[in-house]
Design an enzyme around this catalytic site. Structure first.
Site, mmCIF file in Angstrom:
data_model
loop_
_atom_site.group_PDB
_atom_site.id
_atom_site.type_symbol
_atom_site.label_atom_id
_atom_site.label_comp_id
_atom_site.label_asym_id
_atom_site.label_seq_id
_atom_site.Cartn_x
_atom_site.Cartn_y
_atom_site.Cartn_z
ATOM 1 N N GLU A 24 85.574 -26.063 51.185
ATOM 2 C CA GLU A 24 84.339 -26.433 50.519
ATOM 3 C C GLU A 24 83.291 -25.336 50.667
ATOM 4 O O GLU A 24 83.311 -24.561 51.625
ATOM 5 C CB GLU A 24 83.801 -27.759 51.088
ATOM 6 N N ARG B 270 49.530 -65.040 -10.813
ATOM 7 C CA ARG B 270 48.378 -64.189 -10.536
ATOM 8 C C ARG B 270 47.150 -64.792 -11.193
ATOM 9 O O ARG B 270 47.252 -65.563 -12.159
ATOM 10 C CB ARG B 270 48.622 -62.765 -11.040
ATOM 11 N N ARG C 5 70.505 -35.674 41.957
ATOM 12 C CA ARG C 5 69.856 -34.646 41.147
ATOM 13 C C ARG C 5 69.567 -35.108 39.716
ATOM 14 O O ARG C 5 68.809 -34.458 38.993
ATOM 15 C CB ARG C 5 70.709 -33.375 41.125
ATOM 16 N N LYS D 82 74.942 -42.231 37.857
ATOM 17 C CA LYS D 82 75.195 -40.968 37.180
ATOM 18 C C LYS D 82 76.263 -41.083 36.106
ATOM 19 O O LYS D 82 76.112 -40.543 34.998
ATOM 20 C CB LYS D 82 75.595 -39.889 38.197
ATOM 21 N N ASN E 224 66.791 -55.736 -10.776
ATOM 22 C CA ASN E 224 65.812 -54.640 -10.723
ATOM 23 C C ASN E 224 64.560 -55.148 -10.021
ATOM 24 O O ASN E 224 63.929 -56.104 -10.473
ATOM 25 C CB ASN E 224 65.458 -54.146 -12.122
#
Length: 454
Positions: free
Chosen positions: A155, A440, A16, A23, A377
């Site tokens: 059962e 840069r 199920r 399971k 930083n």
């Protein structure tokens, strides 16, 4: 340690569940159902734990490792047949056997100990754990004599209509004296609706032999619930998390909204920590004292120190020391160590890196495969460029360095102690300690360009 061994039935496929996974390996509150049962057995003091495997047996063995001994039920011919597979391991055992089910993750150490002690006090050969079930559908019913003794267990499929009205059920958990159990199992037949060898038939056989059969009732039925579907698994999950939340609150943890706080069974949280709504603490996570966690945070296998504040944060397989503040929108990935008093702002990701004491990662950063010193930083938009298309490389930043906004540090590269990086730089070579690096293009202004474009 109690003089008992456990036999845990874990051979079923769990049709199920509609799953390729056995399971008993489906998780509830962060660990497999079978692990919950084994933990309860060990907590009760069992000296040996034997797991009966069948469907997906190799997966179960691999998942549980050396926590138990294993026997195989090659064909699923009923609970009695399953227990018989453990007989070769117990042929010389003179103590008590507790039979448990691998799909009962709500069972507790206290309940197992209560069953064992009740069994011993009664001097019984067999004792069944019972529960009063609001909806007894699917459970074996306890049929008692007029004097209140257990006459038999029937059962569901074999019960009469009158017997099906009985609310006291068999939990599937038993105590047996070991040698009496296996002697009786030899006499169990399969003349029933399922054509299986039922373990409860042992009680009737022993009773016919004049042996004492006893029953111990669980204080609440929830602890005995077996899981056969994903709907039932979700119900067990909710109960386990409720138990955990109560445990934490009893230890001095504040949960702003327990119904929206999800804490796995093995998580530890220190006193005076406040957990805000929609927070998940999973796996082996440990949270220290005086923290503020959440809202909307998730930590998996994370080690978190004291006085940490984290909101809208996801951390997994990482270490976060004391005094750290994080968030919102922070991702701490595996093998990262965030040292004391680090400040991590919004939209920051740290992966496989060490971030030193007092360092600031304010916002919009990716720090990967890096060793960042103390009191550094890192300006907004800093990225450590760690991947060249084939290999990952590390970036090293010394103590007290200052990295300007929108800087790309192309690994492997090192920035020395106290060095500065100009904003907008692409750094491809090492920067010596105490120096300024700018990488840069020089700005150029083209006069009249806008008018010409028009």
């Amino acid at each position: 340690m109690l003089d008992l061994v456990t036999v845990i039935l874990a051979a079923g496929k769990g049709t199920r569940m509609k799953s390729k996974l056995p399971k008993v390996l489906h998780k509830a509150a962060g660990k497999p159902m079978l692990q919950h049962v084994l933990d309860a057995a060990k907590g009760a003091g069992a000296k040996r734990n034997i797991v009966v495997v069948g469907f997906g047996g190799e997966q179960v063995k691999e998942a549980m490792g050396d926590q138990a001994e294993f026997v195989v039920q090659a064909e699923q011919l009923g609970t009695g047949h399953a227990v018989r597979q453990a007989e070769p391991l117990l042929k010389d055992e003179q103590g008590t056997v507790v039979v448990l089910c691998g799909d009962t993750p709500l069972v507790t150490s206290d309940l197992i100990a209560k069953l064992y002690e009740g069994h011993k006090a009664a001097g019984a050969k067999a004792t069944v754990l019972t529960a009063i079930m609001p909806d007894a559908t699917g459970y074996g019913r306890i049929i008692r004599t007029a004097e209140g003794d257990v006459a038999r267990i029937v059962e569901q499929k074999d019960a009469t209509e009158a017997e099906r009205q009985v609310k006291e059920v068999n939990s599937g958990i038993y105590c047996f004296e070991c040698q009496d159990l296996f002697a009786a199992l030899e006499k169990v037949g399969c003349d029933n609706a399922q054509g299986e060898y039922y373990l409860p038939d042992v009680l009737g056989i022993l009773r016919e032999q004049g042996e004492k059969i006893w029953a111990v009732a669980a204080d609440d039925y929830e602890s005995t619930l077996g899981i056969n579907s994903r709907v039932q698994l979700a119900g067990a999950e909710k109960i386990l998390r409720r138990r955990k939340n109560i445990e934490l609150m009893d230890k001095g943890v504040t949960l702003m909204d327990p119904d929206s706080t999800f804490v796995d069974a093995d998580v530890e949280v220190g006193a005076d920590t406040v957990i805000y709504p929609f927070t998940w603490l999973e796996g082996k996570t440990v949270v220290g004292e005086g923290c503020e966690i959440g809202p909307n945070s998730r930590f998996t296998n994370a080690q978190i120190g004291d006085n940490v504040a984290a909101q809208f944060t996801y951390g997994h397989d990482c270490v976060i020391d004391s005094g750290v503040t994080m968030g919102p929108y922070v991702h701490i990935r595996p093998n990262s160590h965030i040292f004391n008093d680090v400040k991590i702002g919004n939209f920051v990701e740290v992966k496989n890196s060490n971030v030193g004491v007092g360092t600031k990662l304010p916002h919009l950063q990716y720090i990967g495969d890096s060793d960042v010193g103390s009191n550094v930083n890192l300006g907004c938009g800093t990225v450590t460029v760690n991947y060249d298309g084939k290999l990952k490389h590390r970036t090293v930043i010394g103590d007290n360095a200052f990295v300007g906004c929108n800087t790309s540090l192309v690994a492997p590269v090192s920035v020395g102690e106290g060095a500065y990086i100009g904003a907008g730089s692409v750094i491809t070579k090492d920067v010596p300690a105490g120096e300024l690096a700018i990488g840069r293009a020089r700005q150029k202004v083209i006069t009249g360009w806008a008018d010409k474009r028009k």
